[in-house]
Motif scaffolding. Structure first.
Motif, mmCIF file in Angstrom:
data_model
loop_
_atom_site.group_PDB
_atom_site.id
_atom_site.type_symbol
_atom_site.label_atom_id
_atom_site.label_comp_id
_atom_site.label_asym_id
_atom_site.label_seq_id
_atom_site.Cartn_x
_atom_site.Cartn_y
_atom_site.Cartn_z
ATOM 1 N N UNK A 65 41.098 51.807 41.008
ATOM 2 C CA UNK A 65 40.613 52.041 39.655
ATOM 3 C C UNK A 65 41.542 51.555 38.568
ATOM 4 N N UNK A 66 42.714 51.025 38.940
ATOM 5 C CA UNK A 66 43.693 50.625 37.936
ATOM 6 C C UNK A 66 43.300 49.390 37.127
ATOM 7 N N UNK A 67 42.534 48.420 37.672
ATOM 8 C CA UNK A 67 42.089 47.321 36.799
ATOM 9 C C UNK A 67 41.301 47.818 35.585
ATOM 10 N N UNK A 68 40.451 48.817 35.777
ATOM 11 C CA UNK A 68 39.726 49.389 34.637
ATOM 12 C C UNK A 68 40.689 50.124 33.713
ATOM 13 N N UNK A 69 41.714 50.759 34.284
ATOM 14 C CA UNK A 69 42.713 51.430 33.449
ATOM 15 C C UNK A 69 43.444 50.422 32.569
ATOM 16 N N UNK A 70 43.796 49.273 33.138
ATOM 17 C CA UNK A 70 44.457 48.228 32.353
ATOM 18 C C UNK A 70 43.527 47.733 31.248
ATOM 19 N N UNK A 231 41.259 41.876 48.941
ATOM 20 C CA UNK A 231 40.991 42.120 47.519
ATOM 21 C C UNK A 231 42.001 41.383 46.653
ATOM 22 N N UNK A 232 43.271 41.457 47.034
ATOM 23 C CA UNK A 232 44.311 40.723 46.306
ATOM 24 C C UNK A 232 44.015 39.225 46.324
ATOM 25 N N UNK A 233 43.672 38.704 47.499
ATOM 26 C CA UNK A 233 43.435 37.261 47.638
ATOM 27 C C UNK A 233 42.298 36.811 46.741
ATOM 28 N N UNK A 234 41.199 37.548 46.746
ATOM 29 C CA UNK A 234 40.062 37.151 45.905
ATOM 30 C C UNK A 234 40.418 37.230 44.422
ATOM 31 N N UNK A 235 41.119 38.297 44.029
ATOM 32 C CA UNK A 235 41.442 38.485 42.610
ATOM 33 C C UNK A 235 42.375 37.396 42.108
ATOM 34 N N UNK A 236 43.386 37.067 42.884
ATOM 35 C CA UNK A 236 44.373 36.079 42.443
ATOM 36 C C UNK A 236 43.779 34.674 42.389
ATOM 37 N N UNK A 244 41.245 35.083 27.777
ATOM 38 C CA UNK A 244 40.903 35.574 26.444
ATOM 39 C C UNK A 244 40.547 37.050 26.530
ATOM 40 N N UNK A 245 41.563 37.882 26.738
ATOM 41 C CA UNK A 245 41.379 39.325 26.865
ATOM 42 C C UNK A 245 42.286 40.033 25.864
ATOM 43 N N UNK A 308 42.407 40.502 35.058
ATOM 44 C CA UNK A 308 42.365 39.073 34.758
ATOM 45 C C UNK A 308 41.197 38.392 35.466
ATOM 46 N N UNK A 309 40.899 38.833 36.669
ATOM 47 C CA UNK A 309 39.832 38.206 37.458
ATOM 48 C C UNK A 309 38.448 38.568 36.934
ATOM 49 N N UNK A 310 38.205 39.847 36.692
ATOM 50 C CA UNK A 310 36.857 40.310 36.366
ATOM 51 C C UNK A 310 36.663 40.617 34.883
ATOM 52 N N UNK A 311 37.762 40.686 34.131
ATOM 53 C CA UNK A 311 37.662 40.840 32.686
ATOM 54 C C UNK A 311 36.953 42.104 32.261
ATOM 55 N N UNK A 312 36.131 41.986 31.231
ATOM 56 C CA UNK A 312 35.462 43.141 30.641
ATOM 57 C C UNK A 312 34.408 43.741 31.569
ATOM 58 N N UNK A 313 34.045 43.050 32.629
ATOM 59 C CA UNK A 313 33.018 43.536 33.551
ATOM 60 C C UNK A 313 33.578 44.382 34.694
ATOM 61 N N UNK A 314 34.866 44.692 34.645
ATOM 62 C CA UNK A 314 35.480 45.424 35.742
ATOM 63 C C UNK A 314 34.851 46.801 35.892
ATOM 64 N N UNK A 315 34.616 47.217 37.136
ATOM 65 C CA UNK A 315 33.970 48.498 37.406
ATOM 66 C C UNK A 315 34.975 49.610 37.629
ATOM 67 N N UNK A 316 34.451 50.809 37.909
ATOM 68 C CA UNK A 316 35.313 51.954 38.151
ATOM 69 C C UNK A 316 36.198 51.767 39.373
ATOM 70 N N UNK A 317 35.755 50.980 40.325
ATOM 71 C CA UNK A 317 36.559 50.564 41.475
ATOM 72 C C UNK A 317 36.416 49.056 41.610
ATOM 73 N N UNK A 318 37.504 48.371 41.856
ATOM 74 C CA UNK A 318 37.465 46.920 41.938
ATOM 75 C C UNK A 318 36.574 46.448 43.084
#
Length: 471
Positions: A65-70, A231-236, A244-245, A308-318
């Motif tokens: 859930x930390x991507x949404x926290x960021x 998950x790390x591999x896909x995100x990076x 532009x965030x 960085x990967x999913x931007x404003x569309x990030x969900x409650x869990x990556x």
């Protein structure tokens, strides 16, 4: 938080490992030569084993859930805040260990639990001595809230992810970030999945001896670790350029960041049991700093690259943002398996606090019935809360704000002041501890308020959209 391991109390840890119960205090006063004696001894865990347990105790659903926290804090403020929170969390953990060690030597006890440390710390202050037992009760209450809160999060996590996998398999996936109505339908459907999981989780918690779950727990840890790598591999590899965030998020969203972040960092409950069970507890400080440095790095890195990967569309869990291809659907199912097994571990703590008191009040023939009835009631309670609040991000933030902030930030600095009350404390230490506890208290109040406000707002919006569809 958060967490695959739930040895939040000394007796719980001992029963899991089939270790002897707490010994009677030695007749002779403790001396520097035996001040590090613990229940672990030669049969205790090694440096590496303790490090692995510490990592397991801090890495769980909170990490996802930390991507949404960021996002709630901003691309720059979020990682910086996670770094500061990590440093403060590590400091509070070391304070708890220091206070526990000082009190155990002073009292001649082989080990102390978190509740023990608070109770005996309060006894150092004359006007608190009569009420010291409430310190233990307070810690136990927060432990129960935290662990049952974790269980609520698991219900929501399982339902959201499995529902998404089923929809992909049926070719009926909704885009929950561009279609408002789809979010309402998905939320309604997710509650049915929770009810489907309920009987299976009840059967799981009927396993009163966690040794039977040990092989499944080890397997769950492996599949969750493999899932994190993917998950790390896909995100990076899928970060879009240019970036532009917003560097700093909205002020009203920062309490949600706080709740999610402290939920992830709430692993303080495993610290004392691990130190107590270590072969050489004098090396635990090194384990603590090394392990929490790794945890903090994982939190900051996944939170940042996920945003960085999913931007404003990030969900409650990556995991909810992963592609719909078969490989990542397997990743979701594997992580769900790990969370399912972890439910029993998280459930063990409140069960061990509540059930013995109830069982002691009935005759032998009714003991098993009362035991199983309480387990069913507690699981049903967590499922009911999840059904009422089917919002993964808000449940995480609410649990983190209410209980995790108290256990991880508010209580440890106060415990140091109580423990060394009569031994001289510098003004700097008093100010520093007061500041940490004050920040934890502000986060507790603001995070709880904003989380509840958002829950009510989304609930009203859900009902309005359903009424509109009916019309």
């Amino acid at each position: 938080m958060a967490s695959d391991i739930t040895y939040h109390d000394g007796p719980v840890f001992s029963r899991i490992d089939d270790s002897p119960a707490e010994e009677e205090p030695p007749s002779q006063p403790a001396t520097p030569s035996n001040e590090y004696e613990r229940i672990g001894g030669r049969t205790g865990s090694s440096f590496f084993q303790t490090l692995i347990h510490l990592l397991k105790g801090n890495i769980g659903t909170g990490l996802l859930g930390l991507p949404l926290a960021v996002k709630n804090a901003g691309l720059v403020l979020g990682p910086l805040s996670l770094l500061v929170m990590g440093i403060v969390a590590i400091h509070c953990m070391s304070l708890l260990v220091k206070c526990s060690h000082h009190l155990s030597v002073k009292l001649g006890k082989p080990f102390l639990t978190y509740g023990d440390a608070v109770e005996y710390g309060m006894e150092n202050v004359s006007w608190l001595r009569r009420h010291s037992v409430w310190g233990r009760h307070l810690v136990n209450v927060f432990l129960i809230i935290t662990q049952l809160g974790f269980c609520c999060v698991y219900f929501v996590f399982l339902s959201d992810n499995v529902k998404q996998v089923v929809e992909v398999a049926n070719g009926t996936t909704w885009n929950c970030h561009t279609n408002e109505t789809a979010v309402i339908v998905a939320s309604m459907d997710s509650r049915l999945y929770m009810l489907c999981f309920l009987p299976f989780i009840i059967l799981l918690v009927f396993t009163r001896n966690l040794n039977f779950l040990a092989p499944f727990s080890s397997l769950a840890n492996l599949v969750m670790a493999a899932s994190l790598v993917l998950i790390y591999h896909h995100s990076i590899t899928n970060i879009s350029l240019p970036i532009d965030l917003p560097l700093v998020g909205r002020a009203k969203d920062y309490p949600l960041f706080f709740g999610t972040a402290i939920f992830a960092f709430e692993g303080i409950g495993v610290v004392l049991p691990l130190e107590n069970k270590m072969q050489k507890p004098q090396n635990f400080t090194m384990v603590l700093y090394m392990g929490m440095a790794i945890v903090t790095f994982l939190y900051i890195s996944l939170g940042t690259v996920g945003y960085l990967c999913f931007g404003e569309n990030i969900g409650g869990s990556i995991t909810l943002n992963l592609p719909n291809c078969w490989m990542y659907q397997i990743v979701k199912l594997l992580y769900c398996f790990g969370i399912y097994i972890t439910y029993a571990l998280q459930f063990y703590v409140p069960a061990e606090i509540l059930i013995p008191h109830a069982v002691s009040r009935v005759s032998g023939r009714l003991e098993l019935l009362v035991d199983l009835s309480i387990r069913v009631a507690l699981v049903t309670f967590t499922c009911a809360l999840a059904v009422l609040i089917p919002e993964l991000d808000l449940v995480i933030s609410l649990v983190g704000s209410i209980s995790s902030s108290a256990l991880a930030l508010i209580i440890p600095p106060l415990l140091q002041l109580l423990t060394f009350h009569n031994e001289g404390i510098s003004c700097w230490v008093v100010l520093k501890n007061a500041l940490i506890s004050l920040v934890g208290l502000v986060g507790f109040v603001a995070g709880t308020y904003i989380s509840i406000e958002q829950i009510i707002k989304r609930n009203h919006q859900r009902h309005n959209d359903i009424s509109f569809q009916v019309m």
